[in-house]
Design a protein around this motif. Structure first.
Motif, mmCIF file in Angstrom:
data_model
loop_
_atom_site.group_PDB
_atom_site.id
_atom_site.type_symbol
_atom_site.label_atom_id
_atom_site.label_comp_id
_atom_site.label_asym_id
_atom_site.label_seq_id
_atom_site.Cartn_x
_atom_site.Cartn_y
_atom_site.Cartn_z
ATOM 1 N N LEU A 230 0.829 -1.203 0.000
ATOM 2 C CA LEU A 230 0.000 0.000 0.000
ATOM 3 C C LEU A 230 0.867 1.257 0.000
ATOM 4 N N LEU A 231 1.866 1.310 0.856
ATOM 5 C CA LEU A 231 2.734 2.483 0.921
ATOM 6 C C LEU A 231 3.509 2.674 -0.377
ATOM 7 N N GLY A 232 4.007 1.580 -0.944
ATOM 8 C CA GLY A 232 4.718 1.675 -2.211
ATOM 9 C C GLY A 232 3.840 2.235 -3.317
ATOM 10 N N LEU A 233 2.596 1.778 -3.374
ATOM 11 C CA LEU A 233 1.669 2.270 -4.402
ATOM 12 C C LEU A 233 1.356 3.745 -4.199
ATOM 13 N N LEU A 234 1.109 4.158 -2.960
ATOM 14 C CA LEU A 234 0.732 5.549 -2.697
ATOM 15 C C LEU A 234 1.851 6.514 -3.072
ATOM 16 N N LEU A 235 3.085 6.187 -2.703
ATOM 17 C CA LEU A 235 4.185 7.086 -3.035
ATOM 18 C C LEU A 235 4.455 7.090 -4.535
ATOM 19 N N ALA A 236 4.348 5.939 -5.173
ATOM 20 C CA ALA A 236 4.522 5.885 -6.626
ATOM 21 C C ALA A 236 3.459 6.718 -7.329
#
Length: 377
Positions: A230-236
């Protein structure tokens, strides 16, 4: 700025309050992290922490959609809702993995689905921020977007190996990127400071801060794949919404550097996860294993191997994240002389703290003294 701070605090509060309920649910359904040979933790610990992070981010975005200052972001484009929907997909996919340990093909398929959803709704790379030159066809833009999002999700997942590590590193990197996105918005308009990138990043940072009290050593709950992906997707997603949209040459006197900041800063923000990801993939393929084959050779494992405690290793990784993220942001704020001085001092301090020569000398001395005592006896 006050509105973004409100969004950050709201996400933090909701995540902090919801996470204990998520922990209880994880215990009841058996979503627990067993103690394995490659793990650092020593007790069985609940997972699913990413669901608490998701609730915090979703609550912040839903409230933000009702705020007049941010109203246009939600009613002039479907991108915020696409990001929230993709976040829901990867969080639920990760939750399923936290419970049933899905095979890597299933997880990769779900990650690609979420990334394609983003690209289909306009959250895609369309140009490089060098004079606004469009360098991508529609098909190649979608492919590159999917690749960036999937790699980002897996990079954060790889670095999530110590209590508080992934949430802290992403909070630090996210704060740096929020500052940059906010500056871009102010430079583009003197009246409208609303920014989707700043909004998403503020919500993500807030959720990380709200989750950290439950996740710092000794962790009461792990974020699991539901949180790391989730965090990886949000920052990307937040970086993609910025790249190529604004002429960054107006940000500072260092115009050449300023033009490349939308490329350099996301790399800097995600440098530690990306570095760990690349090293792991090269190491595993080189040894004849799948890139997803687990091992005990991540960066945090290496810090533990040279004698750092778990908390010490986490704080060292935080230090590197601060040095790199701030160092990448500084060209937009100060002259190059100050930037060079910061990088020199920051890297030197981080390196010395990492190798910790004084502690090494003490350990060597401690190993020698018993031998001398036995000889004297």
């Amino acid at each position: 700025m006050r509105i973004y701070l409100f969004v950050l605090l709201l996400a933090a509060a909701v995540t902090f309050l919801v996470t204990p309920a998520v922990r209880l649910m994880a215990r009841r359904i058996g979503a627990m992290t067993a103690v394995r040979s490659r793990d650092v933790h020593t007790v069985v610990t609940p997972r699913l922490g990413g669901l608490g992070i998701l609730v915090g981010v979703a609550a912040a975005m839903l409230i933000a959609s009702r705020i007049p200052f941010l109203h246009g972001l939600f009613h002039e484009s479907s991108q915020p809702w696409a990001i929230l929907a993709a976040a829901g997909i990867v969080a639920l996919l990760g939750a399923a993995d936290d419970k049933w340990d899905l095979d890597w093909v299933t997880k990769l398929a779900g990650q690609v689905l979420a990334a394609v959803l983003l690209a289909a709704e306009g959250v895609r790379l369309v140009s490089l921020p060098i004079g606004g030159v469009t360098l991508l066809s529609s098909r190649s833009a979608i492919i590159l977007t999917v690749l960036v999002v999937v790699v980002s999700m897996n990079a954060v997942n790889f670095v999530d190996g110590l209590d508080g590590l992934a949430a802290g590193v992403m909070a630090i990197g996210g704060t740096a990127f929020f500052a940059y996105a906010y500056m871009l918005t102010r430079s583009a308009s003197t009246t409208d400071y609303s920014s989707l990138a700043a909004l998403i990043t503020a919500a993500m940072v807030g959720a990380c801060l709200g989750f950290l009290p439950h996740n710092l050593p000794r962790a009461k709950i792990f974020m699991g794949d539901s949180g790391s992906m989730l965090l990886g997707l949000l920052l990307a997603a937040s970086t993609i919404t910025v790249t190529g949209q604004i002429d960054t040459a107006q940000l500072s006197d260092a115009k050449v550097i300023g033009q490349f900041l939308p490329i350099l800063l996301p790399i800097g923000v995600m440098f530690i996860p990306f570095l760990d990801f690349v090293l792991a993939v090269v190491r595993r393929i080189g040894s004849g294993h799948s890139p997803f084959h687990a091992d005990k050779l991540h960066l945090h494992h290496r810090l533990l191997a040279i004698g750092h405690s778990q908390l010490g290793a986490v704080l060292i990784m935080y230090m590197w994240a601060i040095v790199i993220s701030v160092g990448m942001l500084l060209p937009a704020l100060v002259d190059m002389r100050t930037v060079v001085i910061f990088w020199g001092i920051g890297l030197l301090v981080a390196f010395v703290v990492t190798i910790d020569p004084i502690a090494r000398l003490r350990r060597r001395s401690g190993r020698r003294h018993p031998a001398h005592e036995r000889e004297a006896g």
